[in-house]
Design a protein around this motif. Structure first.
Motif, PDB file in Angstrom:
ATOM      1  N   ARG A 113      29.492  -4.310  65.215  1.00  0.00           N
ATOM      2  CA  ARG A 113      30.418  -5.311  65.759  1.00  0.00           C
ATOM      3  C   ARG A 113      31.683  -5.391  64.899  1.00  0.00           C
ATOM      4  NH1 ARG A 113      26.678  -8.569  66.952  1.00  0.00           N
ATOM      5  NH2 ARG A 113      26.567  -9.647  64.971  1.00  0.00           N
ATOM      6  N   ASN A 114      31.508  -5.385  63.580  1.00  0.00           N
ATOM      7  CA  ASN A 114      32.664  -5.441  62.681  1.00  0.00           C
ATOM      8  C   ASN A 114      33.480  -4.155  62.727  1.00  0.00           C
ATOM      9  OD1 ASN A 114      32.556  -8.086  61.546  1.00  0.00           O
ATOM     10  ND2 ASN A 114      30.698  -7.457  60.497  1.00  0.00           N
ATOM     11  N   PHE A 115      32.832  -3.036  62.948  1.00  0.00           N
ATOM     12  CA  PHE A 115      33.535  -1.768  63.128  1.00  0.00           C
ATOM     13  C   PHE A 115      34.395  -1.823  64.389  1.00  0.00           C
ATOM     14  CE2 PHE A 115      33.495   2.392  65.273  1.00  0.00           C
ATOM     15  CZ  PHE A 115      34.278   3.110  64.382  1.00  0.00           C
ATOM     16  N   ASP A 116      33.799  -2.311  65.467  1.00  0.00           N
ATOM     17  CA  ASP A 116      34.528  -2.408  66.745  1.00  0.00           C
ATOM     18  C   ASP A 116      35.754  -3.308  66.645  1.00  0.00           C
ATOM     19  OD1 ASP A 116      32.847  -0.669  68.058  1.00  0.00           O
ATOM     20  OD2 ASP A 116      31.589  -2.257  68.913  1.00  0.00           O
ATOM     21  N   THR A 117      35.635  -4.395  65.917  1.00  0.00           N
ATOM     22  CA  THR A 117      36.756  -5.337  65.822  1.00  0.00           C
ATOM     23  C   THR A 117      37.700  -5.004  64.677  1.00  0.00           C
ATOM     24  OG1 THR A 117      35.461  -6.864  64.469  1.00  0.00           O
ATOM     25  CG2 THR A 117      35.450  -7.227  66.859  1.00  0.00           C
ATOM     26  N   GLY A 118      37.306  -4.068  63.814  1.00  0.00           N
ATOM     27  CA  GLY A 118      38.171  -3.708  62.684  1.00  0.00           C
ATOM     28  C   GLY A 118      38.334  -4.842  61.694  1.00  0.00           C
ATOM     29  N   THR A 119      37.231  -5.456  61.311  1.00  0.00           N
ATOM     30  CA  THR A 119      37.259  -6.622  60.427  1.00  0.00           C
ATOM     31  C   THR A 119      38.016  -6.320  59.129  1.00  0.00           C
ATOM     32  OG1 THR A 119      35.147  -7.326  61.326  1.00  0.00           O
ATOM     33  CG2 THR A 119      35.799  -8.301  59.238  1.00  0.00           C
ATOM     34  N   PHE A 120      38.846  -7.285  58.725  1.00  0.00           N
ATOM     35  CA  PHE A 120      39.608  -7.159  57.491  1.00  0.00           C
ATOM     36  C   PHE A 120      39.821  -8.543  56.900  1.00  0.00           C
ATOM     37  CE2 PHE A 120      42.658  -7.958  60.801  1.00  0.00           C
ATOM     38  CZ  PHE A 120      43.563  -8.836  60.228  1.00  0.00           C
ATOM     39  N   VAL A 121      40.262  -8.578  55.643  1.00  0.00           N
ATOM     40  CA  VAL A 121      40.688  -9.824  55.010  1.00  0.00           C
ATOM     41  C   VAL A 121      42.130  -9.639  54.560  1.00  0.00           C
ATOM     42  CG1 VAL A 121      38.397 -10.571  54.249  1.00  0.00           C
ATOM     43  CG2 VAL A 121      39.786  -9.159  52.747  1.00  0.00           C
ATOM     44  N   LEU A 122      42.834 -10.733  54.456  1.00  0.00           N
ATOM     45  CA  LEU A 122      44.207 -10.698  53.965  1.00  0.00           C
ATOM     46  C   LEU A 122      44.228 -11.079  52.494  1.00  0.00           C
ATOM     47  CD1 LEU A 122      46.311 -12.300  56.823  1.00  0.00           C
ATOM     48  CD2 LEU A 122      46.417  -9.951  55.994  1.00  0.00           C
ATOM     49  N   ALA A 123      44.863 -10.257  51.697  1.00  0.00           N
ATOM     50  CA  ALA A 123      45.098 -10.556  50.290  1.00  0.00           C
ATOM     51  C   ALA A 123      46.606 -10.666  50.140  1.00  0.00           C
ATOM     52  CB  ALA A 123      44.536  -9.466  49.399  1.00  0.00           C
ATOM     53  N   GLN A 124      47.075 -11.880  50.193  1.00  0.00           N
ATOM     54  CA  GLN A 124      48.504 -12.184  50.289  1.00  0.00           C
ATOM     55  C   GLN A 124      49.032 -11.538  51.568  1.00  0.00           C
ATOM     56  OE1 GLN A 124      49.792 -10.954  46.433  1.00  0.00           O
ATOM     57  NE2 GLN A 124      48.977 -12.782  45.470  1.00  0.00           N
ATOM     58  N   THR A 125      49.768 -10.461  51.481  1.00  0.00           N
ATOM     59  CA  THR A 125      50.271  -9.815  52.701  1.00  0.00           C
ATOM     60  C   THR A 125      49.585  -8.483  52.969  1.00  0.00           C
ATOM     61  OG1 THR A 125      52.055  -8.741  51.458  1.00  0.00           O
ATOM     62  CG2 THR A 125      52.537 -10.893  52.449  1.00  0.00           C
ATOM     63  N   LEU A 126      48.619  -8.144  52.163  1.00  0.00           N
ATOM     64  CA  LEU A 126      47.926  -6.853  52.270  1.00  0.00           C
ATOM     65  C   LEU A 126      46.651  -7.004  53.099  1.00  0.00           C
ATOM     66  CD1 LEU A 126      47.880  -3.889  51.203  1.00  0.00           C
ATOM     67  CD2 LEU A 126      46.532  -4.750  49.299  1.00  0.00           C
TER      68      LEU A 126
END
Length: 164
Positions: A116-129
């Protein structure tokens, strides 16, 4: 059965190397971040996110099967002194079956979460990265899956065989 044990040992060796690499990389990454932050006031971006979403997951879940292989996870010793050799055998098999079922269920559920996370391309934001975190989700079912294999083998192979 010997082939299965060799495959298991090979997979455990690979996972041990991945776990060791994760720990060494974690140490180097954090040391570099601290040195750069304190010397040139330029920390490595997203260090916290990478440590928590990659290195710590690898350190926590990759060694599960390794610990199970050594018999260091689940042991029931409350009634062992009252059981004879046959009772001990069945007690160990029962614990192995329960552990296999639980690890298998955890592997399945975490596999679905990883997909599921692969399909949605899960990410976190570190400031603007943007730091993609979906790859780390596959480490969890990998650890649980090999722990499942390890405990399943233990159901059928006596402990004396496993120590050879």
């Amino acid at each position: 059965m010997r082939l299965l044990l060799r495959v298991q040992d090979g997979l455990l060796t690979v996972l041990a190397l991945i776990g060791a690499l994760a720990i060494v990389t974690l140490m180097l990454h954090v040391v570099a971040d601290v040195v750069l932050r304190n010397t040139v006031n330029s920390p490595i971006p997203a260090t916290y996110e990478i440590v928590t979403h990659y290195y710590m997951i690898a350190a926590a879940f990759i060694p599960l099967a390794w610990v199970e292989r050594g018999g260091g996870m689940v042991q029931v010793e409350v009634i062992d002194s009252f059981l004879g050799p046959r009772g001990l055998y069945w007690s160990d098999r029962t614990v192995d079956v329960i552990s296999t079922v639980i690890y298998g269920a955890l592997a399945w559920v975490t596999w679905l979460t990883a997909l599921r996370n692969f399909d949605t391309g899960t990410f976190v934001l570190a400031q603007t990265l943007r730091v993609p975190t979906w790859p780390a989700y596959f480490l969890v079912p990998l650890g649980f899956g090999l722990a499942t294999l390890t405990t399943a083998i233990r159901i059928f192979v006596p402990k004396q065989e496993l120590r050879k």
